[in-house]
Design an enzyme around this catalytic site. Sequence first.
Site, PDB file in Angstrom:
ATOM      1  N   HIS A   1      37.725 -12.518  22.696  1.00  0.00           N
ATOM      2  CA  HIS A   1      37.306 -11.115  22.762  1.00  0.00           C
ATOM      3  C   HIS A   1      37.924 -10.358  21.591  1.00  0.00           C
ATOM      4  O   HIS A   1      38.931 -10.792  21.027  1.00  0.00           O
ATOM      5  CB  HIS A   1      37.755 -10.469  24.076  1.00  0.00           C
ATOM      6  CG  HIS A   1      36.889 -10.827  25.239  1.00  0.00           C
ATOM      7  ND1 HIS A   1      36.940 -12.050  25.850  1.00  0.00           N
ATOM      8  CD2 HIS A   1      35.942 -10.110  25.920  1.00  0.00           C
ATOM      9  CE1 HIS A   1      36.076 -12.090  26.845  1.00  0.00           C
ATOM     10  NE2 HIS A   1      35.451 -10.927  26.910  1.00  0.00           N
TER      11      HIS A   1
ATOM     12  N   SER B   1      32.544  -6.753  28.501  1.00  0.00           N
ATOM     13  CA  SER B   1      33.919  -6.807  27.990  1.00  0.00           C
ATOM     14  C   SER B   1      33.991  -6.818  26.473  1.00  0.00           C
ATOM     15  O   SER B   1      35.008  -6.403  25.903  1.00  0.00           O
ATOM     16  CB  SER B   1      34.643  -8.030  28.552  1.00  0.00           C
ATOM     17  OG  SER B   1      33.941  -9.222  28.246  1.00  0.00           O
TER      18      SER B   1
END
Length: 283
Positions: free
Chosen positions: A263, A35
């Site tokens: 992220h 990810s």
Amino acid sequence: MIRSVIAAIVLVVAIAIAPPAHASAGEVYVALGDSAASGPLVPDQVLPDLGCWRSNRNYAHLTAKAIGTAAFRDVTCSGADTKDMYQPQGTELGSVPPQLDALSQDTTLVTVQIGANDVGLTGFIEDCLNLLPPPVGDACNDDYMENGQDTWRVKTDALRPKLTALVADIRARSPQARIFVVGYGTYAPPGGCYPRVPIIRKDADYIRATLMYFNQMLAEQAAEAGAGFIDLQTPSTGHDPCTSPGTRWIEPYVPASPATPFHPNARGMRGFADAVIAAVSGV
């Protein structure tokens, strides 16, 4: 001090033995990874494999556009670990093929960012969230010591042979390819920024040291396998989740820009793409 010098030497060696980096318009580029590479929730999320939460503005897409590839295959997928390089990966929206299946004899460029899910680094960061500071809240770093050993470093070191084997397997499938192992960004500044990001100073420093050790391991294994290493930790310094929404490249637990917690956001993907483009172009 000695450890810092050793880490610096490792990075220099990794760069020095990296395959010659000269991107051309004829590149056949395959992007592998988890990810941190796919860009979950970063607009726009694209098909196929929607369950992988892959953005058309992740660093691989931006790199492919910048270097003008002849062909580009992005198979990065949220939740991936090293075993998903070799076997189908289940997602919330169905199964996707092994990532190595995207490689071919004509592949000339590969980036691979993998390993964080093998050791559970994202979950580890979230476990250290502490809404109540000491003495009410407890530091989390002590939870990861067993028999005098740091369990995260044990897990990190256990990953070394898998990464060396992975690079060898990529090379076997794509013997013409220049291979680059991609590191992870900066997730915490020294001391953290409690309460903006509710991780107390001691734990923020522990997270920082753990990620630095992980990136050092990636650089060392890339060097051992004869692959290039792309450092994302250095360029993202000063763009961590503690910085302002207009500056940060990695979102905190409550994101201000479209991205999953801890992220990269779109700004981060642009910054990381600059590092990748420079590396594969030999700049």
